[in-house]
Design an enzyme around this catalytic site. Structure first.
Site, PDB file in Angstrom:
ATOM      1  N   CYS A 196       0.883  -1.166   0.000  1.00  0.00           N
ATOM      2  CA  CYS A 196       0.000   0.000   0.000  1.00  0.00           C
ATOM      3  C   CYS A 196       0.916   1.210   0.000  1.00  0.00           C
ATOM      4  CB  CYS A 196      -0.906   0.001   1.233  1.00  0.00           C
ATOM      5  SG  CYS A 196      -1.791   1.557   1.449  1.00  0.00           S
TER       6      CYS A 196
ATOM      7  N   CYS B 111      -0.532   4.413   2.295  1.00  0.00           N
ATOM      8  CA  CYS B 111      -0.508   4.312   3.767  1.00  0.00           C
ATOM      9  C   CYS B 111      -0.009   2.908   4.079  1.00  0.00           C
ATOM     10  CB  CYS B 111      -1.849   4.647   4.406  1.00  0.00           C
ATOM     11  SG  CYS B 111      -3.335   4.029   3.606  1.00  0.00           S
ATOM     12  N   SER B 112      -0.800   2.061   4.683  1.00  0.00           N
ATOM     13  CA  SER B 112      -0.335   0.692   4.946  1.00  0.00           C
ATOM     14  C   SER B 112      -1.522  -0.268   5.002  1.00  0.00           C
ATOM     15  CB  SER B 112       0.448   0.631   6.257  1.00  0.00           C
ATOM     16  OG  SER B 112       1.520   1.546   6.255  1.00  0.00           O
ATOM     17  N   CYS B 113      -2.443  -0.153   4.029  1.00  0.00           N
ATOM     18  CA  CYS B 113      -3.638  -1.010   4.023  1.00  0.00           C
ATOM     19  C   CYS B 113      -3.230  -2.480   3.978  1.00  0.00           C
ATOM     20  CB  CYS B 113      -4.523  -0.654   2.836  1.00  0.00           C
ATOM     21  SG  CYS B 113      -5.192   1.020   2.978  1.00  0.00           S
TER      22      CYS B 113
END
Lengths: 225, 203, 225, 203
Positions: free
Chosen positions: B105, B108-110
C-alpha cells in the site's frame, strides 16, 4: 493531496529491513493508540478517508520523523481537537502532569457495553458494495488512462499512476468515493475497477522486466484512452 | 543531529502523549478503558497470520474451497470464521509457477487485518512503500527471494478498501503432513507475497 | 533520482514566509560552509552535478530536517570523506574537541595565492557552451514530450514534467549533460532547449488559469510528441 | 517532538561540525583560511541585489541596452561589470502589462548569484520550491501581490546551468528620478518575480 505519503516510486529510502519475530506492538502505548482510535469510531471522527487525510496533513518532516503509530497518535489528537472533544492546552497540561508523575496512569472507566460495541467493529463484516443503481461505464478489457488530477484534498489516486494507460481487468461493484475536497465535500459512490498497468508504461526504461501493476480505480479516476 | 537521539526523544514523547490523550478521553466519558484493553488483547492474541494460514491450508487441501476462495475471497474466508475491520472485501491472489503476486500500500499501509493481523514494520516502512511498485524484484532480494526472470511479477497497490492476500504455492514434500503441521509452515510473509513457503526440512 | 528534493507540485509545505531585511548569512558557520565548498572546487569534489547528487542522496528525513546550509555542510563532509580527504572518525573526534573547548577556533593557514584562485572562481565568466559539432535535433515550434525516465542516479528532469507535452521555444546551444548513473558515468554534452508547457497540461483541472511553465530540456529528455 | 528544540539542537551541531570540517581541511593543507574569509566577505558585501538593480535601471534608461540585455543577457550584464559563479549564462525575462515572469528552482535553489547575490531563505524553502510551479498566483498572494486574471503568468523552473533574472516594469511617477534614486527602489524580489517595483511615495 500530492503529499509526502504518496511515495510510490520514490528513491532514497534505503533497503527494506526485516525484523524476525516482531511483536504486534513494540511499545505498550502503540496498542493504546490503536484502541483509542477504534473507540473513537462511534464518535464519527475516524471514517477511514478522513483519518487518512488527517495523517497525510502532518507536515512532511513530521510525517517522515514519525513511526506508524506516532502518526496515528498525532492524527488522533488532531482529529479529537478538531471535533472539539479536547483542546491542545488540555493535552499539553496533562502531558506535563504525566512527565512529572512518571508512575501515574490514566484513570480507568469500565463499561462492558462499550467492549461489546468495539468487539463488534473488530469482527463485523460490513460490505463495501453500495446499491446506487449506477451502472459501470467501463467494460473488462477497456483501455483507460488515469486522469491527471492534482487535488489539494484527499485522493487515493497516486501520482505515479496519473496520466498512465492501463486495462480494466475486473469490476468490483460500487464503492464510496474516497476523495474529499478542501471544504470537506465528498461525492456519491462510484463503480470501482481493478486496472492493470505494464511496469514499462509506469517507469519507462527503468522498469524491471516482466512486471504488471494492479491498482483499484474509481470511475472518476479514469477516462477512455 | 543523531537519529538515535531523535528517536529516543520521540518514543518517550509518544508514550507521555498517549497517556495524556487516553486520560482526557476517559475523563470526559468518551472512551472506556476496558474496551481499549480488548482491542490490544485481540490483536496481540486472537487475530494474526495464523488465521490466514488456516485459509491457505484449507485451499491447499480442498480444491472446491480453493475455487470459492479465488472467486469470492470474503465469503470463503468467512466460512473459516474470519471477518472484521479492514477485511470488508478480500481478494485472494494465487501464486503459480508462472505468476508471483505481492501486495503493497503505497499511500498508507492497508492490509487484510482479519486474516493477517496488524502489519509488520517493514510493510509500513517508507522503503517498502516506495520501492515495491517500481523494483519489486530488488525488494524481494532484500527478503532473500530471487525469482526466475520468466516469472511474471504482479504487484497490487492496495489503494481502495478492498484488501489483498496472496495464496502461496504448496511446497513439494508436504503430502504426508497434517493440516496442523501445514498451518505451522505458512508464514505471514508468504501471504503478502515477499516469501514463498519452503519445503520442510527432512530430519 | 526520484528523491525528496524533486518537490515541484507537492502539497503540504505550508505558506511561503518572507523575512524582512534578511542577512546574507544567519549564522557565521553558514558563510564558512560556503567558503569551504568553494575552496574545495579545485580538488574536484564539487563539480555542480556531483555536488547536487550528494545533497539529494541525504536521506529524505535528513533532507527535510536540514536547512540549505546544513545540507551543504553534510554533503561537503560526505564528499570530502568519499574523496579520502578526511574520515568520519576524524570528524567525530574533532567535533568532540570543539564541543569540549567552546572557545577554541580552527587553526589558520594563510595563502594569498589561494585567495586569488578562489576570487577568480567567484568572478570568472566560464561559458556553458560546448563545441561538440552536435546539431540540434529539434526546431523552435516543435511539439515534444518529456520522456518518462526514472533513474536512480542524478537527473535534472523533474517528475512533474515527465510524460507531458510542450513546445520548443528556444535553442541554447550544447551544454554538459547533467545525468549521472549509479556507477558515476556521464554522457556527452547535448543540445539544450527552453520548452514551454501549459499549466493545464501539467496539472489538469487543478491548474491556475493563464499560466505557462518554462523549463530547460536537454535533447535526451525529450522526444517528438 | 518540538520542532523548536530540534532546530536548536541542529544549529549548534552544525556550528561544531563546521568548525571540525574547517579545522581538519586547513590542517591537511587543502584549504586556506583567508580564502574562506574572502568568500564570506564577497557575498556579504560585494555581490548582491544592488548589482541586478544597476542592470535593471540601465535597461530602464537606455533602450539600446535593454534590447541587448533581453537578447544576450550574459554579455549585457558583463558590460555593467558583473560575471562569475552561477552566472555563466543569464537570461533576462521582461515583465510587461500582459506578462508576469517569476523564477524558481524546484530541484535545489539555482539562482543568478552575480546579479542577485545568494538566495534568500524563502527562495530555498520547500514551500516556494513545491508551490511556485503549480499555484504561482497563490504564492504571489503570500507576497502580497495580486495579479489581474488577464496577466499571463510565466514560471521558469531553473533546472539547468542557465540562470534567469526578471526585468521588472518601471513604475510610473519615476521620470524625474536619477539613476541612483532608481537603483534604490529596485528590490531583490522584483528581479525574482515575486514583487513589482512600486512607485515611490510622493512626500
Amino acid at each position: 493531496m500530492n503529499g509526502i505519503h504518496d511515495m510510490g516510486g520514490m528513491h532514497g529510502f534505503g533497503e527494506v529491513t526485516h525484523e524476525e519475530n516482531e511483536p504486534v506492538f513494540h511499545e505498550s502505548w502503540e496498542g493504546r493508540v490503536m484502541g483509542i482510535r477504534r473507540s473513537l469510531v462511534k464518535h464519527g471522527i475516524f471514517e477511514p478517508y478522513n483519518f487518512r487525510f488527517t495523517v497525510e496533513s502532518l507536515s512532511p518532516s513530521e510525517y517522515l520523523n514519525s513511526s506508524y503509530y506516532e502518526r496515528h497518535l498525532r492524527a488522533t489528537e488532531n482529529g479529537a481537537i478538531a471535533k472539539g472533544f479536547i483542546t491542545r492546552e488540555e493535552m499539553d497540561e496533562r502531558m506535563e502532569f504525566f512527565r512529572q508523575n512518571p508512575d501515574a496512569l490514566p484513570e480507568r472507566r469500565e463499561d462492558p457495553k462499550e467492549s461489546e460495541q468495539i468487539q463488534k467493529i473488530t469482527f463485523m463484516l460490513e460490505p463495501l458494495h453500495r446499491d446506487t443503481g449506477a451502472t459501470p461505464g467501463f467494460n473488462i478489457g477497456d483501455v483507460v488512462r488515469a486522469r491527471n488530477i492534482n487535488p489539494q484534498g484527499h485522493t487515493r489516486l497516486p501520482r505515479y499512476i496519473r496520466g498512465k494507460t492501463g486495462i480494466v481487468v475486473k469490476y468490483y461493484g460500487n464503492h464510496d468515493f474516497p476523495d474529499i475536497d478542501m471544504n470537506g465535500n465528498k461525492s456519491e459512490p462510484q463503480p470501482i475497477y481493478s486496472v492493470q498497468f505494464d511496469a514499462e508504461e509506469l517507469w519507462g526504461a527503468s522498469a524491471e522486466k516482466n512486471q504488471l501493476l494492479f491498482i483499484d480505480m474509481w470511475e472518476g479516476y479514469i477516462e477512455p484512452a | 543531529m543523531s537519529t538515535e537521539e531523535h528517536h529516543h526523544h520521540d518514543e518517550s514523547y509518544a508514550e507521555l502523549r498517549t497517556k495524556a490523550l487516553e486520560s482526557l478521553l476517559v475523563e470526559k466519558g468518551l472512551i472506556a478503558s476496558n474496551a481499549i484493553d480488548d482491542v490490544v488483547r485481540t490483536y496481540e492474541q486472537d487475530i494474526g497470520p495464523m488465521n490466514g494460514a488456516k485459509v491457505v491450508v484449507k485451499a491447499w487441501t480442498d480444491p472446491e474451497y480453493k475455487k470459492r476462495l479465488l472467486e469470492e475471497g470474503t465469503s470463503a474466508i468467512e466460512e473459516v470464521g474470519f471477518t472484521g475491520a479492514q477485511g470488508a472485501q478480500i481478494v485472494v491472489l494465487e501464486n503459480t509457477d508462472d505468476i508471483h503476486n505481492m501486495v503493497v500500500c503505497t499511500l498508507c499501509s492497508c492490509y487484510p487485518w482479519p486474516v493477517l493481523g496488524l502489519p509488520p514494520s517493514w510493510y509500513k516502512s517508507e522503503a517498502y512503500r516506495s520501492r515495491a511498485v517500481v523494483e519489486p524484484r530488488a525488494v524481494l532480494k532484500d527478503f532473500g527471494l530471487e525469482l526466475d526472470p520468466a516469472v511474471n511479477v504482479r504487484v497490487w497497490d492496495s489503494n481502495s478498501e478492498i484488501r489483498y492476500m496472496v495464496l502461496p504455492q504448496r511446497p513439494s514434500g508436504t503430502d504426508g503432513m497434517t493440516e496442523e503441521e501445514l498451518i505451522e509452515i505458512v508464514g505471514r510473509d508468504s501471504m503478502i507475497g515477499v516469501a514463498i513457503v519452503e519445503s520442510p526440512t527432512i530430519v
